[in-house]
Design a protein around this motif. Structure first.
Motif, PDB file in Angstrom:
ATOM      1  N   THR A  37      46.765  29.341  38.756  1.00 12.32           N
ATOM      2  CA  THR A  37      47.181  30.870  39.066  1.00 12.32           C
ATOM      3  C   THR A  37      46.994  31.571  37.749  1.00 12.32           C
ATOM      4  OG1 THR A  37      49.223  30.216  40.552  1.00 12.32           O
ATOM      5  CG2 THR A  37      48.909  32.326  39.599  1.00 12.32           C
ATOM      6  N   PHE A  38      47.335  30.897  36.598  1.00 11.36           N
ATOM      7  CA  PHE A  38      47.040  31.453  35.392  1.00 11.36           C
ATOM      8  C   PHE A  38      45.344  31.684  35.183  1.00 11.36           C
ATOM      9  CE2 PHE A  38      45.505  31.193  30.895  1.00 11.36           C
ATOM     10  CZ  PHE A  38      46.486  31.736  30.214  1.00 11.36           C
ATOM     11  N   GLY A  43      41.901  34.044  33.376  1.00  9.15           N
ATOM     12  CA  GLY A  43      40.485  33.465  33.174  1.00  9.15           C
ATOM     13  C   GLY A  43      40.672  32.078  32.749  1.00  9.15           C
ATOM     14  N   PRO A  44      39.376  31.607  32.524  1.00  8.49           N
ATOM     15  CA  PRO A  44      39.415  29.915  32.254  1.00  8.49           C
ATOM     16  C   PRO A  44      40.005  29.623  30.892  1.00  8.49           C
ATOM     17  CG  PRO A  44      37.252  30.818  32.715  1.00  8.49           C
ATOM     18  CD  PRO A  44      37.900  32.265  32.647  1.00  8.49           C
ATOM     19  N   PHE A  45      40.767  28.351  31.190  1.00 10.62           N
ATOM     20  CA  PHE A  45      41.611  28.018  30.135  1.00 10.62           C
ATOM     21  C   PHE A  45      40.775  27.784  28.704  1.00 10.62           C
ATOM     22  CE2 PHE A  45      43.458  24.193  27.772  1.00 10.62           C
ATOM     23  CZ  PHE A  45      44.506  24.450  27.375  1.00 10.62           C
ATOM     24  N   TYR A  46      39.564  27.587  28.791  1.00  6.66           N
ATOM     25  CA  TYR A  46      38.812  27.175  27.573  1.00  6.66           C
ATOM     26  C   TYR A  46      38.855  28.654  26.553  1.00  6.66           C
ATOM     27  CZ  TYR A  46      34.724  29.804  29.379  1.00  6.66           C
ATOM     28  OH  TYR A  46      33.980  30.790  29.861  1.00  6.66           O
ATOM     29  N   ASN A 137      38.459  39.904  37.602  1.00 10.79           N
ATOM     30  CA  ASN A 137      37.296  40.517  38.248  1.00 10.79           C
ATOM     31  C   ASN A 137      35.997  39.489  38.055  1.00 10.79           C
ATOM     32  OD1 ASN A 137      35.494  41.514  35.531  1.00 10.79           O
ATOM     33  ND2 ASN A 137      37.654  42.170  35.144  1.00 10.79           N
ATOM     34  N   GLU A 138      34.900  39.923  38.930  1.00 12.30           N
ATOM     35  CA  GLU A 138      33.885  38.779  38.824  1.00 12.30           C
ATOM     36  C   GLU A 138      33.179  38.977  37.585  1.00 12.30           C
ATOM     37  OE1 GLU A 138      31.276  39.719  42.132  1.00 12.30           O
ATOM     38  OE2 GLU A 138      32.780  39.338  43.584  1.00 12.30           O
ATOM     39  N   ALA A 139      33.299  39.959  36.877  1.00  8.38           N
ATOM     40  CA  ALA A 139      32.228  40.044  35.592  1.00  8.38           C
ATOM     41  C   ALA A 139      33.073  39.294  34.533  1.00  8.38           C
ATOM     42  CB  ALA A 139      32.100  41.472  35.434  1.00  8.38           C
TER      43      ALA A 139
END
Length: 824
Positions: A37-38, A43-46, A137-139
């Motif tokens: 969920t995060f 966004g990605p964890f990295y 968002n996708e971007a």
């Protein structure tokens, strides 16, 4: 570590946990694990693993509408506490508290976490934190959202390994939707409005405990929330216990209160005046919920009320002073008029008595009638002048301009006329010259002319007032000098310096403004300048209060003014100096004064002297006022046949002299004289009262006006009464105190007199001397109801109006003589 990741993976399912979860390294604050969920939101964890996660919160920004609503909530009681820091700093502080607690627990080797001292720091909650998200968002563009965060911790039981910590900070984030965010913004605005409103507010429960108070009220009283909220309101207004209980009684009865003044005590111990408006919020079941109290600072109103009260007191006292002034003026007007009326009646009766033989009046009758008419004429002249002075002063104050007629005036003649017109018997209480020396000093300087161009009547009027003021104030044997200096300057201009100097006690306080400054061009000690006392006040008894608002100072000024009005001047109303001030200005000068050393006063002014033609220079010389013949003194010592004759000669006028000190030395001493008449008592009176019935009825006449007293005593003598005169209340009190009981059978008491008035004298006679049976009859020209009530209150027997008709006087003598003799 596997267990933590497994747990987060399980919590990633929306059906098991819709919250955003991230685990942080307690030492670095960097994310070590997140749920799905995060990543779907942030966004990605990295993208986050290499930096302190608290930096994901938006930076602090002033003016952020959500900053005020951001708060930390304690997990134990869920109570929101507002903090003063901004968005990111709130987030950093909340995370840092848990991180620090975990580090402390790790250092202590604690198993499951922390000791009791820091257990509460392992959890927390913070709301409305604006975060920067990268996955909504996708971007992958940064988007800001608000989150509520619950902060906790977990111990990994040694599963960290590979450099991983043995414990972690766990954040549970709940993203706020747009509608809720908008609602919270409105709530935050309302909270801000209530907290920082310009009016203080608080809630009280039914027991008077403070449930809530806004920041404004805390600021007004100086307390912190911990010191004020949760405390009984009575702790903060201990001086108003009864009032607070009455307020609760009113509120408990369903009534609202408004503008109730209450004093609160601040933290520093001061009392502040407040106004309270309040009503009650009731619970759904109708029970008492809490009060809704609005508090306003009442200090300004208190100040306005105090100033208004002071102004009202000043106005009331001004009205009383005006009333006293008018009463005093009327006293000086009505007294002589009453005396004139009686004089005319007496002369008329004598002429009617002689009928056609009036032209055959003997020398004694003609002399008596002439003296009465002369005294009446003198009284009319004095009264007319006094009325004119009061009238002219009033016209000056209204802005009127006096019409003048300038002409050539001899300094010698006008100065000599001024000093010769001084009448000591009208100015001195002894009615004698008291050894006072009055002189005219003429000084010519640099060929100054012997004459001046001015309005002669106005100048004479000024000189008369200034000289009379000095003669009235100097002590026995004093000296008064009128000095007129004619000056011619190098450029041919002329002026006249007029000075009235005396060695008396000086003008009373409040007569003039303070001395100061110099008048350029006038001759003084340095031949260039003369010290200039400031201008006279508008009124003799007034004092310029300027912008003073000090109640004590105003009270002192007013008391001085009232004292001056109570100190009734002999044969005057105290308008001479202010009138002279205006007249001097009309003639082109300024009236000034200064103190002389060691004692005395100089009042002076300079007038321009514009003459046409050539005039002789003024000769310097000094002229003494002609000595007056000594006042006639009557004695009643039986062994002195010549003195008995003088009593007889004066009998038709009622013999009297001043009784101011009561001491006798020799033939020059002042003595109380008594007119004694004999009359055959009625047999009934002799039978009841014995020898006392044959004693003449004795009347003490207390009257300050000479002619009024003399006429009264003359009429009483014709009624076979013995009389004695006291010129004021103080003399009457002294006479009665020293007299043998029963010496006087009746007292005729004037009310308006100098030194001591009739009211004060009567109080002393009744209260101190206990002479409650002595008839004391008020004799006055004032017939106001309040004066009559005051007379009745202090014990005056009767209240009579001047002039007292002979018939009424005869009735009074008959009435009280019968009462004395026991005859019904």
């Amino acid at each position: 570590m596997a267990t933590l990741q497994n747990t987060l993976q399980f919590l990633s399912s929306p059906t098991s946990c819709p919250l955003t979860i991230v685990a942080l390294n307690p030492r670095t604050g960097q994310p070590i694990a997140v749920n799905s969920t995060f990543e779907s939101i942030f966004g990605p964890f990295y993208k986050f693993k290499e930096w302190d996660f608290s930096n994901a919160a938006c930076e602090d920004a002033s003016g952020n509408p959500h900053d005020e609503s951001s708060s930390t909530e304690d997990d134990g009681d869920g109570e929101e506490k507002k903090r003063e820091s901004g968005n990111r700093s709130k987030f950093t502080e909340a995370i840092g508290r848990v991180r620090n607690a975990l580090c402390v627990a790790s250092a202590d080797g604690g198993g499951n976490g922390a000791s009791n001292n820091n257990q509460d720091d392992l959890t927390g909650r913070i709301r409305n934190i604006e975060m920067l998200t990268l996955g909504t968002n996708e971007a992958g563009l940064p988007i800001k959202h608000y989150f509520d965060w619950t902060i906790g911790s977990v111990n990994l039981n040694g599963e960290g390994g590979d450099g991983m910590p043995a414990s972690a900070v766990i954040l549970y984030g709940d993203m706020v939707n747009e509608a809720e965010s908008s609602d919270r913004a409105r709530d935050a605005e309302l909270v801000d409005f209530l907290q920082n409103a310009p009016i203080a507010m608080h809630w009280l429960n039914g027991d008077g405990i403070v449930l809530w108070a806004n920041q404004t009220e805390l600021n007004v009283l100086g307390y912190t929330p911990e010191e004020y909220i949760g405390q009984p309101i009575m702790n903060f207004c201990p001086d108003e216990k009864d009032l607070v209980l009455e307020i609760f009684k009113q509120l408990g009865s369903g009534n609202a209160i408004a503008d109730v003044p209450v004093r609160f005590r601040t933290k520093d111990g001061k009392l502040v005046h407040l106004l309270i408006d309040s009503n009650v919020a009731y619970n759904p079941d109708g029970s008492f919920g809490h009060t809704r109290c609005f508090i306003r600072d009442d200090t300004a109103r208190k100040i306005r009320n105090a100033r208004t009260k002071l102004l009202l007191e000043e106005n009331e006292r001004s009205l009383r002073m005006l009333e006293s002034f008018l009463s005093k003026t009327l006293h000086h007007v009505m007294g002589p008029l009453h005396a004139l009326r009686i004089t005319c009646e007496i002369v008329s009766d004598r002429l009617h008595l002689h009928g056609d033989s009036a032209n055959t009046l003997d020398a004694k009758e003609r002399e008596n009638n002439s003296e009465l008419l002369d005294r009446a004429t003198e009284t009319i002249t004095t009264t007319t002048r006094m009325v004119a002075d009061v009238s002219d002063l009033a016209r000056f104050d209204e802005g009127a301009t006096l019409k003048t007629k300038f002409g050539t005036v001899s300094l010698h003649d006008v100065g000599l006329e001024a000093i010769e017109k001084i009448q000591f018997d009208n100015l001195r209480k002894s009615r004698r010259d008291d050894g006072i020396s009055v002189s005219l000093s003429l000084v010519g300087r640099d060929d100054g002319p012997e004459s001046m161009n001015t309005d002669r009547p106005a100048l004479l009027r000024i000189l008369a007032h200034l000289l009379e003021n000095s003669v009235r104030e100097v002590d026995t044997g004093g000296k008064v000098t009128l000095q007129m200096t004619s000056i011619r300057t190098r450029d041919g201009m002329c002026s006249v310096l007029v000075e009235v100097m005396d060695n008396g006690k000086g003008l009373p306080p409040g007569t003039c403004l303070d001395q100061g400054g110099y008048v350029k061009g006038n001759k003084g000690n340095n031949d260039n300048e003369m010290p200039a006392a400031a201008l006279f006040n508008r009124y003799l008894i007034s004092k310029n209060r300027g912008d003073s608002t000090d109640p004590d100072q105003l009270q002192k000024i007013r008391s001085e003014m009232e004292e001056k009005l109570r100190d009734l001047k002999h044969n005057g109303v105290g308008v001479g100096l202010p009138l002279s001030y205006h007249l001097v200005r009309v003639l082109g000068g300024d009236l000034r004064h200064e103190k002389l050393s060691p004692t005395g006063t100089k009042i002076w002014f300079v007038l321009p002297n514009i003459l046409g033609g050539n005039f002789a220079a003024l000769t310097t010389k000094t002229i003494l006022k002609k000595e007056l013949p000594p006042a006639e003194i009557s004695f009643t010592l039986p062994q002195e046949s010549n003195k008995r004759k003088r009593v007889k000669d004066d009998a038709d006028f009622g013999t009297f002299v001043s009784a101011s000190d009561g001491h006798t030395d020799d033939d020059t001493a002042t003595m109380q004289s008594v007119t004694i008449a004999s009359a055959e008592p009625a047999p009934e009176a002799v039978a009841k009262s014995g020898v006392k019935a044959s004693t003449p009825f004795s009347v003490l006449v207390v009257e300050d006006t000479d002619i009024c007293a003399r006429l009264l005593m003359m009429q009483l003598k014709k009624m076979k009464c013995s009389t004695q005169r006291a010129e004021n209340g103080r003399v009457a009190v002294d006479l009665l105190r020293d007299a043998i009981p029963g010496t006087y059978d009746m007292v005729l008491m004037d009310l308006r007199m100098p030194v001591m008035d009739g009211l004060e004298a009567t109080k002393i006679i009744r209260n101190d001397f206990k002479m409650n049976d002595l008839p004391i009859l008020a004799l006055t020209g004032e017939m106001r109801d309040d004066i009559q009530s005051e007379c009745e209150r202090i014990g005056l027997t009767e209240f009579l109006q001047k002039p007292l008709p002979r018939k009424k006087l005869q009735e009074l003598v008959t009435k009280y003589k019968a009462a004395r003799d026991g005859v019904e």
